[in-house]
Design a protein around this motif. Structure first.
Motif, mmCIF file in Angstrom:
data_model
loop_
_atom_site.group_PDB
_atom_site.id
_atom_site.type_symbol
_atom_site.label_atom_id
_atom_site.label_comp_id
_atom_site.label_asym_id
_atom_site.label_seq_id
_atom_site.Cartn_x
_atom_site.Cartn_y
_atom_site.Cartn_z
ATOM 1 N N ILE A 235 0.866 -1.184 0.000
ATOM 2 C CA ILE A 235 0.000 0.000 0.000
ATOM 3 C C ILE A 235 0.902 1.234 0.000
ATOM 4 N N ARG A 236 0.991 1.896 -1.144
ATOM 5 C CA ARG A 236 1.866 3.063 -1.283
ATOM 6 C C ARG A 236 1.052 4.252 -1.791
ATOM 7 N N VAL A 237 1.052 5.307 -1.018
ATOM 8 C CA VAL A 237 0.399 6.551 -1.428
ATOM 9 C C VAL A 237 1.355 7.699 -1.136
ATOM 10 N N GLU A 238 1.650 8.482 -2.169
ATOM 11 C CA GLU A 238 2.528 9.644 -2.018
ATOM 12 C C GLU A 238 1.780 10.887 -2.455
ATOM 13 N N PHE A 239 1.945 11.962 -1.695
ATOM 14 C CA PHE A 239 1.283 13.207 -2.044
ATOM 15 C C PHE A 239 2.245 14.359 -1.813
ATOM 16 N N THR A 240 2.468 15.154 -2.857
ATOM 17 C CA THR A 240 3.399 16.298 -2.833
ATOM 18 C C THR A 240 4.742 15.920 -2.212
ATOM 19 N N GLY A 241 5.261 14.760 -2.644
ATOM 20 C CA GLY A 241 6.585 14.344 -2.214
ATOM 21 C C GLY A 241 6.647 13.721 -0.835
ATOM 22 N N ARG A 242 5.501 13.525 -0.186
ATOM 23 C CA ARG A 242 5.481 12.949 1.161
ATOM 24 C C ARG A 242 4.764 11.604 1.134
#
Length: 487
Positions: free
Chosen positions: A10-17
């Motif tokens: 489960i991988r979620v990245e948002f604005t580099g975070r």
């Protein structure tokens, strides 16, 4: 013991975070799990991934059973099939979505979820807007439910009653703790104390080695000065000078080797992190405008009804200057209606002419969410951008958060944003409808501090027992179409 859900990658990245960075998790039929973490940590996103509402590349979800979902902020929808007996127990007596209070909406969601035959329930803040009776009834229903539970909640009492495992979501990863929420807090405090002891030991040893290395450097510099002085002596003394220089050179070498050794030992200590203190959020408060009326809000024999439903009949109340006044009562008795009546100064309600009222709405999340954060905050606000940034930073918003749209913020972040907007206004009276809903623990504690220290008058609605005990100095219970002074 039966596995009912397994998820991988489960991988979620948002604005580099990294919002979510989970290799694997499993839910079994006996699990009763509380999912906790700061606002914006990704808790609601994780539930949507597990339910299949959000599909991620490379993520594998294997559901071996059926699940029911209680969402946090979604609009209520009506089902064709309903458990009317359960709805009655939950005090849901009418199905007009447009006229439901926040508590009635929540009760309806619960009746939908609990009436399904499923292997597990995933719930996002299920106690929000519920009164104490509703929370206790929900606890009883969940205890009778034979399947698994994964619940996001900031209600400590509720978590203590229904879960026996805590998943802490932080920096995208899950750390598992056995026990209820109180057990989790004790374990976290033990971790903090252990980390503090390690850090203290690390600092003491590092300082000792650095001080010892500095002493050796000083000694080496003194020897350097002696060597330079010896070089100026007459060449006729060369034999003695060379012998002396040899001894000094040997001492220099030992000194510098000792310094290097200590530097290596300091490097070998690594970098032990200092224990993080519990984040304290301090809300900036505008100067309260002068009010001299000892009772800036008074209601005399007010009446209110919706169709055949009577909410108030010849009800009276008075709000003292500077008081923290709580309104309590069951869902649908008229708490929010009374706040709105005060805002509209309806017949029978008198308000001081110099009153400047700030309003925090229960359903604030239904505002226009397409605005950018900084634009939203600048509306009707005398603060400059730098000051707004400072206030939001104190509430846990990151530097780049102000350029986001409201639509990408979590429910808790929306609530904190609305609180900040109200707190930066020029008010002397605050009307607050369930302000503690969806807030993380540091924000809840900060809210209590704000309300206790606020110079003006506060009228607030809450079902949070701790907030009530710690803040209210006057309590009105709305019951039997009137306002009864409890304390």
């Amino acid at each position: 013991m039966e596995l009912i859900l397994k998820a991988k990658d489960i991988r979620v990245e948002f604005t580099g975070r990294d919002i979510l960075d989970i290799d694997e998790l499993e839910i079994y039929d006996y699990d009763r799990i509380g999912l906790v973490g700061a606002n914006g940590a990704g808790k609601s996103t994780l539930l949507k991934v597990l339910l299949g509402e959000l599909t991620l590349p490379g993520c594998k979800i294997n559901r071996l059973g059926g699940f029911s979902y209680i969402p946090q902020l979604d609009e209520v929808t009506l089902q064709e099939e309903k458990d009317f007996a359960l709805m009655g127990k939950l005090n849901v007596h009418q199905l007009e979505v447009q006229t439901m209070s926040g508590g009635e909406e929540t009760r309806f969601k619960l009746s939908q979820a609990l009436s399904k035959q499923v292997h597990g329930i995933l719930a996002d803040e299920p106690t929000s807007h519920l009164d104490r009776e509703g929370i206790d009834f929900l606890i009883g229903q969940i205890k009778c439910f034979s399947g698994a539970l994964l619940v996001i909640s900031h209600d400590r009492y509720f978590l203590d009653e229904v879960v026996d495992k805590i998943w802490e979501l932080k920096d995208g990863r899950i750390t598992e703790y056995w026990g209820n929420y109180s057990d989790y807090l004790r374990q976290k405090e033990e971790e903090r104390k252990s980390q503090a002891a390690k850090y203290e030991q690390f600092v003491a040893e590092r300082d000792r080695l650095e001080q010892a290395a500095e002493e050796k450097r000083k000694q080496a510099r003194k020897i350097d000065q002696k060597v330079k002085g010896a070089a100026k002596k007459n060449s006729s003394e060369s034999g003695g000078r060379l012998a002396h220089q040899k001894t000094i050179g040997s001492k220099q070498k030992k000194m510098y080797n000792a310094v290097k050794s200590m530097e290596h030992r300091v490097a070998a200590l690594g970098d032990v992190e200092a224990p993080k203190d519990i984040r304290t959020i301090r809300f900036r408060q505008s100067k309260a405008l002068a009010l001299y009326n000892p009772y800036p809000i008074i209601g005399m024999e007010i009446n209110k009804r919706f169709g055949d439903k009577v909410l108030f009949e010849k009800a009276s109340f008075q709000i003292p200057l500077g008081a923290k006044v709580a309104l309590i009562g069951g869902n649908g008795v008229g708490k929010t209606t009374l706040i709105q009546m005060i805002l509209s100064a309806e017949e029978g309600i008198s308000i001081s002419p110099k009153a400047e009222i700030g309003y925090f709405a229960q359903n604030g999340y239904k505002y226009n969410r397409n605005q950018v954060v900084i634009e939203f905050m600048q509306e009707n606000c005398d603060y400059n951008v730098s000051e707004i940034r400072s206030v939001l930073a104190s509430m846990g918003f990151l530097h780049n958060d102000i350029s986001k749209t409201l639509s990408v913020l979590s429910g808790g972040e929306i609530i904190k944003l609305l609180l900040a907007k109200m707190l930066m206004g020029r008010y002397n009276i605050l009307l607050m409808d369930e302000p503690s809903n969806f807030l993380d623990l540091p924000s809840l504690e900060a809210l209590e501090m704000l309300m206790k220290g606020y110079a003006g008058t506060i009228v607030f609605i809450t079902h949070d027992k701790r907030l009530l005990d710690n803040v209210a100095d006057i309590i009105y219970e709305i019951k039997d179409n009137g306002l009864n002074l409890v304390q």
